[in-house]
Design a protein around this motif. Structure first.
Motif, PDB file in Angstrom:
ATOM      1  N   UNK A 147       0.833  -1.216   0.000  1.00 14.85           N
ATOM      2  CA  UNK A 147       0.000   0.000   0.000  1.00 14.85           C
ATOM      3  C   UNK A 147       0.860   1.254   0.000  1.00 14.85           C
ATOM      4  N   UNK A 148       1.972   1.218   0.727  1.00 14.16           N
ATOM      5  CA  UNK A 148       2.904   2.354   0.799  1.00 14.16           C
ATOM      6  C   UNK A 148       4.326   1.863   0.558  1.00 14.16           C
ATOM      7  N   UNK A 149       4.641   1.460  -0.671  1.00 16.49           N
ATOM      8  CA  UNK A 149       5.967   0.881  -0.955  1.00 16.49           C
ATOM      9  C   UNK A 149       7.124   1.836  -0.681  1.00 16.49           C
ATOM     10  N   UNK A 150       6.853   3.138  -0.690  1.00 14.78           N
ATOM     11  CA  UNK A 150       7.933   4.106  -0.489  1.00 14.78           C
ATOM     12  C   UNK A 150       8.541   4.028   0.908  1.00 14.78           C
ATOM     13  N   UNK A 238       8.260   7.650   9.534  1.00 14.73           N
ATOM     14  CA  UNK A 238       7.424   8.577   8.771  1.00 14.73           C
ATOM     15  C   UNK A 238       5.966   8.135   8.702  1.00 14.73           C
ATOM     16  N   UNK A 239       5.715   6.834   8.589  1.00 13.52           N
ATOM     17  CA  UNK A 239       4.338   6.350   8.476  1.00 13.52           C
ATOM     18  C   UNK A 239       3.514   6.676   9.714  1.00 13.52           C
ATOM     19  N   UNK A 309      -1.368   7.920  12.501  1.00 10.49           N
ATOM     20  CA  UNK A 309      -0.639   7.138  11.509  1.00 10.49           C
ATOM     21  C   UNK A 309      -1.338   7.157  10.148  1.00 10.49           C
ATOM     22  N   UNK A 310      -0.537   7.222   9.093  1.00 12.22           N
ATOM     23  CA  UNK A 310      -1.088   7.186   7.739  1.00 12.22           C
ATOM     24  C   UNK A 310      -1.746   5.845   7.423  1.00 12.22           C
ATOM     25  N   UNK A 311      -1.160   4.759   7.972  1.00 13.16           N
ATOM     26  CA  UNK A 311      -1.715   3.440   7.646  1.00 13.16           C
ATOM     27  C   UNK A 311      -1.274   2.417   8.681  1.00 13.16           C
ATOM     28  N   UNK A 312      -2.222   1.589   9.122  1.00 11.14           N
ATOM     29  CA  UNK A 312      -1.948   0.524  10.079  1.00 11.14           C
ATOM     30  C   UNK A 312      -2.736  -0.725   9.681  1.00 11.14           C
TER      31      UNK A 312
END
Length: 401
Positions: A147-150, A238-239, A309-312
């Motif tokens: 989902x967030x490969x970066x 960062x996430x 958090x941006x994504x969990x």
């Protein structure tokens, strides 16, 4: 500890288990359940806590079964030592210490030990297990690396994808720790949703009991905690979006400080720069290497818990906060609404003004605080350990049937 665990391994098996039948016929006997113990035997946070808690609650709620934890090594630590003192939990060190043991050779150990079901607790199961009588279950915590490969190195991302996708295709059953993770498995790997069962996580039982005042005062003094503080717990990466809290803090009532607990990564430098820019150094306290026994007390004394958090995959710190009777403000966009329930507050992970306004609304309104604490504690009971443990054992039984 290692010597003690090796002695446990040598204990004679119960006579009722000295049989080689698998599947449905084994249900009339005590089950032998194997686990990937890499994290349970070596990690003190995150997946380590998840693994130990899951196995320990099964061992307590279903003591008639035997729980075998396979790991090529074990770390000496109080949490791990205590875990392996359970009578029906056994550490299984490999006979073959080849570097591919966890991926391939552990299957030989599982067959030798007459394991009926193997649970890969973190995204993978051994290769070729599907060609044996042993049934398999895999837990998928998240697919953030897709989902967030970066946020990930290319080689790590490819390795995680290869292992988890293969496990999902080969396992008899997949456990997703949230509905959001289930949706991601279906979307990215094309897995039939009927093969996936959502079983939420609980948190450690130590968060479920209020500490006495004298204990809280001792913890407050030990870490020089302020009277009023906002709490954030999690790896400083960062996430997890700590910079958003720093930006919001500038607009939060000045008599409240921010306490941050978590391991630092390179992202910490960005956070420091933001703190310097906003002149907030005196309002932020960073704590590291906190003994796990003190963590519930730090939660319980917080005024608000913030998790933007941006994504969990799920959000265990939110569960810990709700059990600690602390109002929660979290971010939209992933599964945090599942963890926090309808009475927590959710904001955009890109909107510092909205986050500040939400925090201030809680701090300024005692009746809202009381409501959020009471309804949050009521909601979080759906993640209580006995219920989650029963759901997990039901999953095992369905796989074996």
């Amino acid at each position: 500890m290692k010597a003690e665990s090796e002695n446990k391994i040598q204990k004679a098996e119960s006579p009722e288990l000295e049989q080689s039948s698998f599947g449905l016929s084994a249900l009339s006997f005590k089950l032998k359940i194997g686990y990937d113990g890499k994290r349970a035997a070596n990690n003190l946070t995150g997946l380590g806590n998840y693994s130990r808690s899951l196995i320990e609650h099964l061992a307590g709620q279903y003591p008639e079964n035997q729980y075998l934890v396979y790991s090529p090594k074990i770390k000496s630590a109080k949490q791990i030592d205590t875990f392996f003192k359970n009578d029906n939990i056994e550490l299984k060190l490999p006979r073959d210490t080849h570097f591919l043991w966890r991926t391939l050779n552990v299957v030989k150990d599982l067959l030798r030990d007459h394991v009926q079901i193997f649970h890969g607790l973190s995204h993978e199961i051994p290769f070729y297990i599907e060609h044996t009588p042993i049934k398999s279950v895999v837990t998928i915590h998240d697919l953030i690396f897709l989902r967030f490969p970066e946020y990930y190195k290319f080689i790590d991302r490819k390795l995680y994808e290869w292992k988890s996708k293969s496990a999902c295709k080969r396992a008899n059953r997949i456990i997703a720790i949230s509905e959001k993770t289930k949706q991601d498995i279906v979307e990215f790997y094309g897995i039939n949703q009927d093969k996936i069962e959502v079983i939420y996580q609980s948190c450690d039982d130590s968060f479920k009991t209020a500490f006495p005042e004298h204990t809280l005062n001792k913890i407050r003094a030990a870490y020089a905690l302020p009277e009023n503080y906002i709490l954030n717990v999690g790896t400083i990466e960062s996430r997890k979006n700590l910079k958003l809290i720093v930006k919001a803090l500038k607009q939060v009532k000045p008599d409240y400080k921010l306490v941050v607990i978590g391991k630092r990564t390179s992202y910490f430098k960005e956070v420091e720069q933001e703190i310097e820019l906003l002149d907030l150094k005196d309002r932020i306290i960073f704590l590291t290497n906190i003994p796990f026994a003190d963590l519930p007390g730090i939660y319980q004394m917080a005024s608000v818990f913030v998790y933007p958090s941006f994504y969990e995959g799920f959000g265990i710190p939110i569960i810990e906060a709700l059990y600690s009777s602390v109002p929660v403000v979290a971010a939209t966009g992933s599964c945090l609404e599942e963890a926090g329930g309808p009475n927590s507050i959710y904001v955009s992970p890109n909107d510092a003004d909205q986050l500040a306004a939400s925090i201030n609304s809680i701090l300024a309104n005692p009746s809202l605080q009381i409501e959020m604490k009471a309804k949050g504690l009521e909601f979080v009971q759906k993640f209580n350990s006995p219920l989650v443990t029963q759901q997990l054992m039901n999953c095992y039984q369905k796989v074996l049937a």
